[in-house]
Design a protein around this motif. Structure first.
Motif, PDB file in Angstrom:
ATOM      1  N   ALA A  25     -16.613  44.012  36.708  1.00  0.00           N
ATOM      2  CA  ALA A  25     -17.029  43.563  35.381  1.00  0.00           C
ATOM      3  C   ALA A  25     -18.375  44.167  34.992  1.00  0.00           C
ATOM      4  N   VAL A  26     -18.617  44.208  33.687  1.00  0.00           N
ATOM      5  CA  VAL A  26     -19.937  44.612  33.198  1.00  0.00           C
ATOM      6  C   VAL A  26     -20.942  43.543  33.609  1.00  0.00           C
ATOM      7  N   GLU A  27     -22.218  43.893  33.569  1.00  0.00           N
ATOM      8  CA  GLU A  27     -23.244  42.988  34.074  1.00  0.00           C
ATOM      9  C   GLU A  27     -23.265  41.645  33.343  1.00  0.00           C
ATOM     10  N   ASP A  28     -23.322  41.644  32.042  1.00  0.00           N
ATOM     11  CA  ASP A  28     -23.360  40.398  31.274  1.00  0.00           C
ATOM     12  C   ASP A  28     -21.965  40.135  30.705  1.00  0.00           C
ATOM     13  N   PHE A  29     -21.026  39.849  31.606  1.00  0.00           N
ATOM     14  CA  PHE A  29     -19.614  39.785  31.234  1.00  0.00           C
ATOM     15  C   PHE A  29     -19.194  38.502  30.527  1.00  0.00           C
ATOM     16  N   MET A  30     -19.891  37.397  30.749  1.00  0.00           N
ATOM     17  CA  MET A  30     -19.385  36.093  30.314  1.00  0.00           C
ATOM     18  C   MET A  30     -19.138  35.977  28.806  1.00  0.00           C
ATOM     19  N   PRO A  31     -20.047  36.383  27.935  1.00  0.00           N
ATOM     20  CA  PRO A  31     -19.745  36.265  26.495  1.00  0.00           C
ATOM     21  C   PRO A  31     -18.480  37.041  26.101  1.00  0.00           C
ATOM     22  N   LEU A  32     -18.335  38.241  26.626  1.00  0.00           N
ATOM     23  CA  LEU A  32     -17.142  39.030  26.317  1.00  0.00           C
ATOM     24  C   LEU A  32     -15.899  38.414  26.938  1.00  0.00           C
ATOM     25  N   ALA A  33     -16.025  37.889  28.151  1.00  0.00           N
ATOM     26  CA  ALA A  33     -14.883  37.257  28.821  1.00  0.00           C
ATOM     27  C   ALA A  33     -14.411  36.038  28.034  1.00  0.00           C
ATOM     28  N   LEU A  34     -15.331  35.253  27.525  1.00  0.00           N
ATOM     29  CA  LEU A  34     -14.946  34.089  26.719  1.00  0.00           C
ATOM     30  C   LEU A  34     -14.246  34.527  25.429  1.00  0.00           C
ATOM     31  N   GLN A  35     -14.737  35.593  24.837  1.00  0.00           N
ATOM     32  CA  GLN A  35     -14.154  36.102  23.587  1.00  0.00           C
ATOM     33  C   GLN A  35     -12.732  36.612  23.807  1.00  0.00           C
ATOM     34  N   HIS A  36     -12.507  37.349  24.875  1.00  0.00           N
ATOM     35  CA  HIS A  36     -11.215  37.989  25.108  1.00  0.00           C
ATOM     36  C   HIS A  36     -10.325  37.236  26.097  1.00  0.00           C
ATOM     37  N   GLY A  37     -10.838  36.125  26.618  1.00  0.00           N
ATOM     38  CA  GLY A  37     -10.116  35.368  27.639  1.00  0.00           C
ATOM     39  C   GLY A  37      -8.716  34.925  27.258  1.00  0.00           C
ATOM     40  N   PRO A  38      -8.515  34.288  26.102  1.00  0.00           N
ATOM     41  CA  PRO A  38      -7.160  33.822  25.760  1.00  0.00           C
ATOM     42  C   PRO A  38      -6.125  34.951  25.723  1.00  0.00           C
ATOM     43  N   ALA A  39      -6.480  36.086  25.158  1.00  0.00           N
ATOM     44  CA  ALA A  39      -5.532  37.206  25.093  1.00  0.00           C
ATOM     45  C   ALA A  39      -5.292  37.801  26.484  1.00  0.00           C
ATOM     46  N   HIS A  40      -6.328  37.835  27.316  1.00  0.00           N
ATOM     47  CA  HIS A  40      -6.206  38.322  28.690  1.00  0.00           C
ATOM     48  C   HIS A  40      -5.263  37.414  29.482  1.00  0.00           C
ATOM     49  N   VAL A  41      -5.448  36.108  29.365  1.00  0.00           N
ATOM     50  CA  VAL A  41      -4.595  35.156  30.084  1.00  0.00           C
ATOM     51  C   VAL A  41      -3.153  35.257  29.589  1.00  0.00           C
ATOM     52  N   ALA A  42      -2.957  35.435  28.299  1.00  0.00           N
ATOM     53  CA  ALA A  42      -1.599  35.604  27.765  1.00  0.00           C
ATOM     54  C   ALA A  42      -0.935  36.831  28.371  1.00  0.00           C
ATOM     55  N   ARG A  43      -1.699  37.905  28.535  1.00  0.00           N
ATOM     56  CA  ARG A  43      -1.143  39.123  29.152  1.00  0.00           C
ATOM     57  C   ARG A  43      -0.812  38.877  30.622  1.00  0.00           C
ATOM     58  N   LEU A  44      -1.660  38.152  31.334  1.00  0.00           N
ATOM     59  CA  LEU A  44      -1.354  37.783  32.718  1.00  0.00           C
ATOM     60  C   LEU A  44      -0.027  37.032  32.797  1.00  0.00           C
ATOM     61  N   HIS A  45       0.146  36.050  31.939  1.00  0.00           N
ATOM     62  CA  HIS A  45       1.389  35.267  31.920  1.00  0.00           C
ATOM     63  C   HIS A  45       2.597  36.137  31.590  1.00  0.00           C
ATOM     64  N   GLU A  46       2.428  37.063  30.651  1.00  0.00           N
ATOM     65  CA  GLU A  46       3.520  37.973  30.295  1.00  0.00           C
ATOM     66  C   GLU A  46       3.982  38.774  31.514  1.00  0.00           C
ATOM     67  N   PHE A  47       3.038  39.329  32.250  1.00  0.00           N
ATOM     68  CA  PHE A  47       3.394  40.146  33.409  1.00  0.00           C
ATOM     69  C   PHE A  47       3.959  39.294  34.543  1.00  0.00           C
ATOM     70  N   ARG A  48       3.435  38.089  34.703  1.00  0.00           N
ATOM     71  CA  ARG A  48       4.007  37.181  35.703  1.00  0.00           C
ATOM     72  C   ARG A  48       5.438  36.824  35.324  1.00  0.00           C
ATOM     73  N   ASP A  49       5.667  36.485  34.068  1.00  0.00           N
ATOM     74  CA  ASP A  49       7.004  36.104  33.606  1.00  0.00           C
ATOM     75  C   ASP A  49       8.000  37.249  33.711  1.00  0.00           C
ATOM     76  N   ARG A  50       7.514  38.471  33.604  1.00  0.00           N
ATOM     77  CA  ARG A  50       8.372  39.651  33.769  1.00  0.00           C
ATOM     78  C   ARG A  50       8.612  39.982  35.242  1.00  0.00           C
ATOM     79  N   GLY A  51       7.974  39.237  36.136  1.00  0.00           N
ATOM     80  CA  GLY A  51       8.136  39.464  37.562  1.00  0.00           C
ATOM     81  C   GLY A  51       7.331  40.633  38.098  1.00  0.00           C
ATOM     82  N   LEU A  52       6.310  41.080  37.357  1.00  0.00           N
ATOM     83  CA  LEU A  52       5.529  42.251  37.737  1.00  0.00           C
ATOM     84  C   LEU A  52       4.198  41.912  38.405  1.00  0.00           C
TER      85      LEU A  52
END
Length: 87
Positions: free
Chosen positions: A5-32
């Motif tokens: 991660a970048v050094e000051d990652f938390m603000p960006l992680a909070l901003q992009h977190g929901p879309a990142h988690v949705a992508r994680l779920h998509e790949f898990r649901d696809r069995g990947l």
């Protein structure tokens, strides 16, 4: 797959977190995606994921909101050989 991660990652992680988690779920649901998580010590935003194939990991990275949104400073995909698995 691993992320650094970048050094000051938390603000960006909070901003992009929901879309990142949705992508994680998509790949898990696809069995990947088999497992994913962050490293605790030090808690610096670095993470690791285990995918079924290199191609799946590369596909995930290519469209991951954390990569596209600047949360990830660098990433790598390395082959891994499972040596202890259910029979």
């Amino acid at each position: 797959m691993s992320y650094r991660a970048v050094e000051d990652f938390m603000p960006l992680a909070l901003q992009h977190g929901p879309a990142h988690v949705a992508r994680l779920h998509e790949f898990r649901d696809r069995g990947l995606l088999l497992m994913v998580g962050t490293f605790d010590e030090p808690m610096n935003g670095d993470a690791m994921g285990v995918f079924t194939t290199r191609e799946a990991a590369e596909e995930f990275i290519a469209g991951d909101p954390f990569v596209l949104g600047g949360v990830v400073a660098s990433h790598s995909v390395r082959p891994w050989n499972e040596v202890l698995h259910p029979g």
